[in-house]
Enzyme design. Structure first.
Site, PDB file in Angstrom:
ATOM      1  N   TYR A 299      44.424  65.231  11.412  1.00  0.00           N
ATOM      2  CA  TYR A 299      44.305  64.000  10.680  1.00  0.00           C
ATOM      3  C   TYR A 299      43.103  63.359  10.838  1.00  0.00           C
ATOM      4  O   TYR A 299      42.517  62.844   9.789  1.00  0.00           O
ATOM      5  CB  TYR A 299      45.679  63.111  10.965  1.00  0.00           C
ATOM      6  CG  TYR A 299      45.718  61.804  10.225  1.00  0.00           C
ATOM      7  CD1 TYR A 299      46.232  61.459   9.189  1.00  0.00           C
ATOM      8  CD2 TYR A 299      45.138  60.762  11.047  1.00  0.00           C
ATOM      9  CE1 TYR A 299      46.429  60.285   8.415  1.00  0.00           C
ATOM     10  CE2 TYR A 299      45.087  59.403  10.079  1.00  0.00           C
ATOM     11  CZ  TYR A 299      45.632  59.308   9.032  1.00  0.00           C
ATOM     12  OH  TYR A 299      45.908  58.128   8.236  1.00  0.00           O
TER      13      TYR A 299
ATOM     14  N   ALA B 296      40.243  64.588  11.637  1.00  0.00           N
ATOM     15  CA  ALA B 296      39.229  65.370  10.876  1.00  0.00           C
ATOM     16  C   ALA B 296      39.332  65.399   9.486  1.00  0.00           C
ATOM     17  O   ALA B 296      38.072  65.298   9.040  1.00  0.00           O
ATOM     18  CB  ALA B 296      39.291  66.931  11.490  1.00  0.00           C
ATOM     19  N   SER B 297      40.416  65.551   8.968  1.00  0.00           N
ATOM     20  CA  SER B 297      40.688  65.386   7.497  1.00  0.00           C
ATOM     21  C   SER B 297      40.281  63.961   6.940  1.00  0.00           C
ATOM     22  O   SER B 297      39.506  63.775   5.760  1.00  0.00           O
ATOM     23  CB  SER B 297      42.056  65.554   7.169  1.00  0.00           C
ATOM     24  OG  SER B 297      42.961  64.721   7.359  1.00  0.00           O
TER      25      SER B 297
ATOM     26  N   GLY C 110      50.775  59.230  -3.650  1.00  0.00           N
ATOM     27  CA  GLY C 110      51.279  58.799  -2.384  1.00  0.00           C
ATOM     28  C   GLY C 110      52.155  57.537  -2.651  1.00  0.00           C
ATOM     29  O   GLY C 110      52.116  56.740  -1.575  1.00  0.00           O
ATOM     30  N   ALA C 111      52.591  57.079  -3.628  1.00  0.00           N
ATOM     31  CA  ALA C 111      53.374  55.916  -3.604  1.00  0.00           C
ATOM     32  C   ALA C 111      54.705  55.892  -3.257  1.00  0.00           C
ATOM     33  O   ALA C 111      55.320  54.692  -3.223  1.00  0.00           O
ATOM     34  CB  ALA C 111      53.384  55.799  -5.529  1.00  0.00           C
ATOM     35  N   GLY C 112      55.214  56.884  -2.778  1.00  0.00           N
ATOM     36  CA  GLY C 112      56.373  56.877  -1.984  1.00  0.00           C
ATOM     37  C   GLY C 112      56.214  56.386  -0.631  1.00  0.00           C
ATOM     38  O   GLY C 112      55.198  55.765  -0.302  1.00  0.00           O
TER      39      GLY C 112
ATOM     40  N   ASP D  66      53.483  68.011  -6.004  1.00  0.00           N
ATOM     41  CA  ASP D  66      52.829  68.530  -4.940  1.00  0.00           C
ATOM     42  C   ASP D  66      51.271  68.686  -4.869  1.00  0.00           C
ATOM     43  O   ASP D  66      50.766  69.515  -5.714  1.00  0.00           O
ATOM     44  CB  ASP D  66      53.298  69.996  -4.300  1.00  0.00           C
ATOM     45  CG  ASP D  66      52.873  70.598  -3.028  1.00  0.00           C
ATOM     46  OD1 ASP D  66      51.865  69.923  -2.671  1.00  0.00           O
ATOM     47  OD2 ASP D  66      53.194  71.387  -2.822  1.00  0.00           O
TER      48      ASP D  66
ATOM     49  N   ASP E 241      54.691  61.219  -6.014  1.00  0.00           N
ATOM     50  CA  ASP E 241      54.832  61.506  -4.735  1.00  0.00           C
ATOM     51  C   ASP E 241      55.556  62.971  -4.772  1.00  0.00           C
ATOM     52  O   ASP E 241      55.990  63.188  -5.873  1.00  0.00           O
ATOM     53  CB  ASP E 241      55.648  60.485  -4.137  1.00  0.00           C
ATOM     54  CG  ASP E 241      55.926  60.704  -2.456  1.00  0.00           C
ATOM     55  OD1 ASP E 241      55.086  59.692  -2.115  1.00  0.00           O
ATOM     56  OD2 ASP E 241      56.417  61.246  -1.811  1.00  0.00           O
ATOM     57  N   LEU E 242      55.358  63.713  -3.689  1.00  0.00           N
ATOM     58  CA  LEU E 242      55.910  64.880  -3.424  1.00  0.00           C
ATOM     59  C   LEU E 242      57.818  64.586  -3.440  1.00  0.00           C
ATOM     60  O   LEU E 242      58.419  65.611  -3.909  1.00  0.00           O
ATOM     61  CB  LEU E 242      55.797  65.395  -2.129  1.00  0.00           C
ATOM     62  CG  LEU E 242      56.542  66.677  -1.739  1.00  0.00           C
ATOM     63  CD1 LEU E 242      55.987  67.918  -2.666  1.00  0.00           C
ATOM     64  CD2 LEU E 242      55.877  67.132  -0.349  1.00  0.00           C
TER      65      LEU E 242
END
Length: 190
Positions: A182, A184-185, A33-35, A93, A67-68
């Site tokens: 969001y 809840a996760s 998640g670095a993007g 992904d 990142d995706l």
């Protein structure tokens, strides 16, 4: 924090302007998640994943920016390289078990091993329960929660691995963002 004309001024550390101190010299860190997703505002603040990746490099680590969106990861790599750091972009992904295995092997190959993983990736969608579809709910849980399991499972047996860090959110402690999937996760993550 100091005060200037009744406006709080953040420290150089909080603004990402403090110099590195070599606290991660020689370490190899994967930041998932670095993007950064585009924001609908002018001059948006740096996102958590990008900030973690840049700071890890500033502290001496080689960083795999996962990142995706390859372009978003490449932008983070450019920021790191602009400061003289070493980084690589990895597109994956994290909802796909095969791609999670690949992101670990590709990162390890590029960095010469993995000492730490920071799982920062997270998304939100929908608004309140009535504005959230089952598909949105499932996608948010896959990205925000299931991905931690998949990446951790893929990396856990590496003999050089020292740390796995999960980045959560205060929304997991006190729901109220208006995006229940969001909240809840993130509660599940905590």
């Amino acid at each position: 924090m100091s005060r200037e004309s009744d406006v709080f001024v953040r420290s150089p550390e909080a603004k990402g302007e403090a110099p590195g101190r070599g606290r991660l010299d020689g370490k190899r860190v994967v930041v998932v998640g670095a993007g950064q997703m585009p924001a609908p505002i002018d001059n948006p603040p740096i996102g958590n994943g990008r900030a973690v990746a840049v700071l890890a490099a500033r502290e001496g680590a080689s960083v795999a920016c996962v990142d995706l969106n390859r372009e978003a990861a490449a932008t983070t790599v450019s920021m790191i390289e602009g400061e003289g750091g070493l980084a690589v972009a990895v597109e994956a992904d994290v909802t796909d078990p095969v791609q999670c295995e690949r992101l670990v092997s590709e990162s390890a190959e590029a960095l010469g091993g993995i000492d730490g993983v920071v799982l920062n990736v997270g998304i939100g969608a929908g608004r309140w329960l009535e504005g959230t579809s089952a598909e949105q709910w499932d996608r948010i849980f896959a990205v925000n929660l299931r991905s931690r399991f998949l990446v951790s499972k893929a990396v856990i047996d590496r003999p050089e691995l020292a740390s796995i860090v999960f980045i959560g959110s205060v929304a997991g402690l006190t729901p109220g963002s208006g995006v229940p999937a969001y909240d809840a996760s993130k509660a599940g993550l905590i």
